[in-house]
Design a protein around this motif. Structure first.
Motif, mmCIF file in Angstrom:
data_model
loop_
_atom_site.group_PDB
_atom_site.id
_atom_site.type_symbol
_atom_site.label_atom_id
_atom_site.label_comp_id
_atom_site.label_asym_id
_atom_site.label_seq_id
_atom_site.Cartn_x
_atom_site.Cartn_y
_atom_site.Cartn_z
ATOM 1 N N GLU A 12 40.131 31.501 37.609
ATOM 2 C CA GLU A 12 38.958 32.095 38.261
ATOM 3 C C GLU A 12 39.370 33.278 39.134
ATOM 4 O O GLU A 12 38.700 34.316 39.154
ATOM 5 N N ARG A 13 40.477 33.137 39.843
ATOM 6 C CA ARG A 13 40.966 34.241 40.678
ATOM 7 C C ARG A 13 41.274 35.462 39.812
ATOM 8 O O ARG A 13 40.944 36.591 40.174
ATOM 9 N N ARG A 16 37.983 37.058 38.833
ATOM 10 C CA ARG A 16 37.403 37.762 39.976
ATOM 11 C C ARG A 16 38.147 39.065 40.250
ATOM 12 O O ARG A 16 37.549 40.096 40.567
ATOM 13 N N LEU A 17 39.474 39.028 40.105
ATOM 14 C CA LEU A 17 40.276 40.226 40.289
ATOM 15 C C LEU A 17 39.888 41.286 39.262
ATOM 16 O O LEU A 17 39.693 42.453 39.597
ATOM 17 N N GLY A 18 39.762 40.887 38.006
ATOM 18 C CA GLY A 18 39.372 41.820 36.956
ATOM 19 C C GLY A 18 38.022 42.456 37.228
ATOM 20 O O GLY A 18 37.846 43.671 37.086
ATOM 21 N N ALA A 19 37.070 41.644 37.656
ATOM 22 C CA ALA A 19 35.727 42.155 37.964
ATOM 23 C C ALA A 19 35.777 43.131 39.144
ATOM 24 O O ALA A 19 35.116 44.177 39.129
ATOM 25 N N LEU A 20 36.570 42.805 40.143
ATOM 26 C CA LEU A 20 36.716 43.688 41.307
ATOM 27 C C LEU A 20 37.305 45.033 40.893
ATOM 28 O O LEU A 20 36.814 46.092 41.302
ATOM 29 N N ALA A 52 45.704 38.822 31.769
ATOM 30 C CA ALA A 52 46.868 38.796 32.657
ATOM 31 C C ALA A 52 46.356 38.415 34.043
ATOM 32 O O ALA A 52 46.219 39.260 34.926
ATOM 33 N N PRO A 53 46.023 37.125 34.242
ATOM 34 C CA PRO A 53 45.358 36.710 35.477
ATOM 35 C C PRO A 53 46.253 36.652 36.713
ATOM 36 O O PRO A 53 45.749 36.535 37.823
ATOM 37 N N THR A 54 47.565 36.746 36.532
ATOM 38 C CA THR A 54 48.458 36.661 37.690
ATOM 39 C C THR A 54 49.447 37.832 37.685
ATOM 40 O O THR A 54 50.650 37.646 37.544
ATOM 41 N N LEU A 77 38.329 39.353 48.192
ATOM 42 C CA LEU A 77 37.294 39.399 47.160
ATOM 43 C C LEU A 77 37.705 38.704 45.866
ATOM 44 O O LEU A 77 36.845 38.262 45.105
ATOM 45 N N ALA A 78 38.997 38.599 45.617
ATOM 46 C CA ALA A 78 39.453 37.959 44.376
ATOM 47 C C ALA A 78 39.673 36.459 44.526
ATOM 48 O O ALA A 78 39.745 35.748 43.529
ATOM 49 N N THR A 79 39.752 35.978 45.749
ATOM 50 C CA THR A 79 40.009 34.556 45.967
ATOM 51 C C THR A 79 38.713 33.766 45.889
ATOM 52 O O THR A 79 37.768 34.046 46.633
ATOM 53 N N PRO A 80 38.651 32.774 44.991
ATOM 54 C CA PRO A 80 37.449 31.951 44.911
ATOM 55 C C PRO A 80 37.237 31.178 46.212
ATOM 56 O O PRO A 80 38.200 30.826 46.893
ATOM 57 N N PRO A 81 35.989 30.884 46.531
ATOM 58 C CA PRO A 81 35.730 30.089 47.740
ATOM 59 C C PRO A 81 36.321 28.693 47.591
ATOM 60 O O PRO A 81 36.422 28.168 46.473
#
Length: 89
Positions: A12-13, A16-20, A52-54, A77-81
């Motif tokens: 998920e992180r 979120r990073l990709g979307a950001l 490449a999520p990490t 912004l990339a860290t999920p709640p």
């Protein structure tokens, strides 16, 4: 070398990073942003699509600089709640 599978939170992180990064890139091309950051467009494409999520710290630092983002903004912004422990049950 066997890589440990990513957790759902890590995936998920990455999403979120990709979307950001896509949002921050706006109308600029992947090639332009990647070149400014000193990366290949394929590396940026993999990060933006979650393949490449990490990515490495210095990769994110270079992208943040190219996009005018602070590393604090990227991390926040990339860290999920957090999910409360009692809500996960």
């Amino acid at each position: 070398m066997v890589r440990t599978p990513l957790t759902p939170r890590e995936r998920e992180r990455g999403e979120r990073l990709g979307a950001l990064l896509r949002m921050a890139r706006g109308e600029r091309s992947m090639v332009e942003v990647a070149a400014t950051a000193g990366l290949s467009a394929e590396t940026l494409r993999k990060i933006e699509t979650g393949r490449a999520p990490t990515p490495a710290f210095f990769t994110i630092a270079a992208l943040a600089g190219a996009l005018g983002l602070s590393l604090d903004e990227v991390a926040a912004l990339a860290t999920p709640p957090e999910v409360p422990a009692d809500a996960a049950a």
